[in-house]
Design an enzyme around this catalytic site. Structure first.
Site, short mmCIF file in Angstrom:
data_model
loop_
_atom_site.label_atom_id
_atom_site.label_comp_id
_atom_site.label_asym_id
_atom_site.label_seq_id
_atom_site.Cartn_x
_atom_site.Cartn_y
_atom_site.Cartn_z
N HIS A 19 0.83 -1.21 0.00
CA HIS A 19 0.00 0.00 0.00
C HIS A 19 0.86 1.26 0.00
O HIS A 19 0.45 2.30 0.51
CB HIS A 19 -1.01 -0.03 1.16
CG HIS A 19 -1.99 -1.16 1.00
ND1 HIS A 19 -3.06 -1.08 0.14
CD2 HIS A 19 -2.01 -2.41 1.53
CE1 HIS A 19 -3.72 -2.23 0.18
NE2 HIS A 19 -3.10 -3.06 1.00
N THR A 20 2.02 1.16 -0.57
CA THR A 20 2.89 2.33 -0.77
C THR A 20 2.96 2.73 -2.24
O THR A 20 3.23 3.89 -2.54
CB THR A 20 4.32 2.03 -0.28
OG1 THR A 20 4.71 0.75 -0.80
CG2 THR A 20 4.38 1.99 1.24
N ASP A 21 2.70 1.79 -3.16
CA ASP A 21 2.93 2.13 -4.59
C ASP A 21 2.04 3.27 -5.05
O ASP A 21 2.51 4.19 -5.73
CB ASP A 21 2.87 0.89 -5.51
CG ASP A 21 1.54 0.17 -5.58
OD1 ASP A 21 0.62 0.49 -4.79
OD2 ASP A 21 1.42 -0.74 -6.44
N GLY A 60 -6.12 -15.46 -6.57
CA GLY A 60 -6.60 -14.93 -5.29
C GLY A 60 -5.63 -15.11 -4.15
O GLY A 60 -6.01 -15.18 -2.99
N ALA A 61 -4.33 -15.20 -4.47
CA ALA A 61 -3.32 -15.48 -3.46
C ALA A 61 -2.51 -14.25 -3.09
O ALA A 61 -1.71 -14.29 -2.16
CB ALA A 61 -2.39 -16.59 -3.94
N LEU A 83 -0.38 -13.05 -5.31
CA LEU A 83 0.88 -13.26 -6.03
C LEU A 83 0.78 -12.75 -7.47
O LEU A 83 1.58 -13.13 -8.33
CB LEU A 83 1.27 -14.74 -6.00
CG LEU A 83 1.47 -15.33 -4.59
CD1 LEU A 83 1.83 -16.82 -4.66
CD2 LEU A 83 2.55 -14.58 -3.81
N SER A 139 -1.54 -13.06 -10.06
CA SER A 139 -1.90 -13.92 -11.19
C SER A 139 -2.44 -13.09 -12.35
O SER A 139 -2.17 -13.38 -13.52
CB SER A 139 -2.93 -14.97 -10.77
OG SER A 139 -4.07 -14.33 -10.22
N SER A 140 -3.19 -12.03 -12.04
CA SER A 140 -3.77 -11.24 -13.13
C SER A 140 -2.69 -10.43 -13.84
O SER A 140 -2.70 -10.33 -15.08
CB SER A 140 -4.90 -10.35 -12.63
OG SER A 140 -4.47 -9.53 -11.57
N ASP A 189 2.69 -4.58 -9.42
CA ASP A 189 2.60 -5.97 -9.87
C ASP A 189 3.06 -6.11 -11.33
O ASP A 189 3.86 -6.99 -11.66
CB ASP A 189 1.15 -6.48 -9.74
CG ASP A 189 0.61 -6.28 -8.34
OD1 ASP A 189 1.40 -5.96 -7.43
OD2 ASP A 189 -0.62 -6.42 -8.16
C1 GLA Z 1 -2.25 -5.00 -5.12
C2 GLA Z 1 -2.10 -3.90 -6.16
C3 GLA Z 1 -0.72 -3.25 -6.06
C4 GLA Z 1 -0.42 -2.81 -4.63
C5 GLA Z 1 -0.71 -3.94 -3.64
C6 GLA Z 1 -0.56 -3.50 -2.21
O1 GLA Z 1 -1.37 -6.04 -5.39
O2 GLA Z 1 -2.28 -4.41 -7.45
O3 GLA Z 1 -0.63 -2.17 -6.94
O4 GLA Z 1 -1.12 -1.65 -4.30
O5 GLA Z 1 -2.00 -4.48 -3.82
O6 GLA Z 1 0.77 -3.16 -1.95
#
Ligand code: GLA
Length: 356
Positions: free
Chosen positions: A20-22, A107-108, A110, A112-113, A157
């Site tokens: 939750h920093t990006d 839904g992990a 990691l 996937s999308s 991601d």
């Molecule tokens: C999801 C979002 C990312 C990021 C994270 C939390 O994976 O796709 O952009 O905000 O949550 O760090």
């Protein structure tokens, strides 16, 4: 697929620290992992036709991006998001006929999308004999994700999937979008354990958290919480998480470089506490899994990704890792009655073409 087929792979990612920093223009430290999505395809025509080896449903989309992503069912909406995002950036409307397969659990937490988006984007660029620089490709895939889900997700991601470097974590400055690979010290194991509780970001409070951060930045008169000081946010738990997490990411990159495993581990535990208490995106299962890993002798552990379910990431000395995993799994089972799924992850190179 026939002799003319092409193949592209894109990895999922695990975020070592910095959640939750990006979207606050801050710092993250993910690694691209050896759980990947592959698209094998034959280019041509004006339709993008896809089926999945794991999931039901065939997808058929106009190659010009005219299909509305949110009107497409299931995983096909991500494909529609990518086709549209690339069309908007000028990709010629050439279709393909392809098969998607993925080892990234859904839904992990990691990504996937993101792995699907990036692998498909590479296939579509190739089909049209057209290219985007890697950063622009990641940004197009972020736009695709947002169009497909309606959730205002950040860049981490897709950028991790594009920019991975084998054996390295990636220190990303989400303001400049600079990516600095940081070597993972030999003998340090990165463990990922699924809590057994799946999640999708739709229907979670992700968008609400992002809005709260933006409101806090406006109140403070800064462009983004990246620019706030610890004193500015001392009494605001959501913003305090972001400011302290940014500092932890930079400290963790330093600890990796110095191979200071104890310091790295402590930062992971502190990150989890901050996500649980200040940002409130943890769950009882994720808390139990982190506690089980701590009791089992992990150097550090935290929820990874957005939270609300999914996985925990932990670090341990390689020699100790199998014992840590086994003890933590048993303890977690006893605490929650749920079965955790372990993944031992290697850091791999970012997305690219491979032999069909
Ligand atoms: C999801 C979002 C990312 C990021 C994270 C939390 O994976 O796709 O952009 O905000 O949550 O760090």
């Amino acid at each position: 697929m026939g002799a003319m087929s092409r193949a592209f792979r894109a990895p999922g990612r695990v975020n070592l620290i910095g959640d939750h920093t990006d979207y606050n223009e801050g710092f993250v430290l993910p690694l691209a992992i050896d759980l990947e999505c592959r698209v094998r395809c034959v280019p041509g025509g004006d339709v993008v036709r896809l089926r999945s080896e794991e999931l039901p449903g065939e997808v058929e989309l106009a190659a010009d991006g005219s299909a509305e992503p949110r009107a497409v069912a299931g995983w096909g909406r991500y494909a529609a998001g990518v086709v549209r995002a690339l069309a908007e950036r000028g990709r010629p409307p050439v279709g393909l006929d392809g098969v998607v397969s993925s080892s990234v659990p859904l839904g992990a937490g990691l990504s996937s999308s993101a792995a699907l988006e990036v692998a498909l984007a590479l296939a579509l660029c190739d089909a049209a004999d057209w290219a985007l620089p890697p950063l622009q490709l990641a940004l197009a895939c972020q736009a695709a994700e947002q169009e497909a889900t309606g959730v205002p997700t950040g860049i981490m991601d897709q950028l991790a999937s594009v920019s991975g470097v084998a054996g390295h974590a990636l220190l990303v400055d989400c303001r400049s979008l600079d990516v600095e690979p940081v070597p993972l010290p030999p003998g340090l194991a990165v463990l990922v354990l699924h809590s057994g509780v799946e999640r999708e970001l739709e229907g979670t409070e992700y968008a609400e958290r992002r809005a709260a951060c933006e409101a806090a930045a406006r109140r403070l008169g800064v462009a983004a919480l990246r620019d706030a000081s610890p004193e500015d946010v001392a009494d605001e738990p959501r913003a305090r998480h972001v400011v302290t997490e940014n500092a932890r990411v930079l400290a963790a990159a330093g600890a990796l470089r110095a191979d200071d495993r104890e310091a790295l581990g402590r930062l992971l535990f502190e990150s989890h506490a901050s996500l649980r208490d200040d940002y409130e995106v943890s769950t009882p299962e994720l808390d139990a899994l982190v506690a089980a890993l701590e009791d089992a002798g992990a150097l550090g552990a935290r929820l990874t990704g957005a939270g609300f379910g999914g996985c925990v990431v932990a670090v341990a000395d390689e020699a100790a890792a199998p014992g840590v995993l086994a003890r933590a799994a048993e303890d977690y089972r006893a605490r929650t009655g749920r079965e955790p799924t372990p993944y031992t992850c290697r850091a791999v190179d970012g997305a690219g073409e491979e032999d069909a």
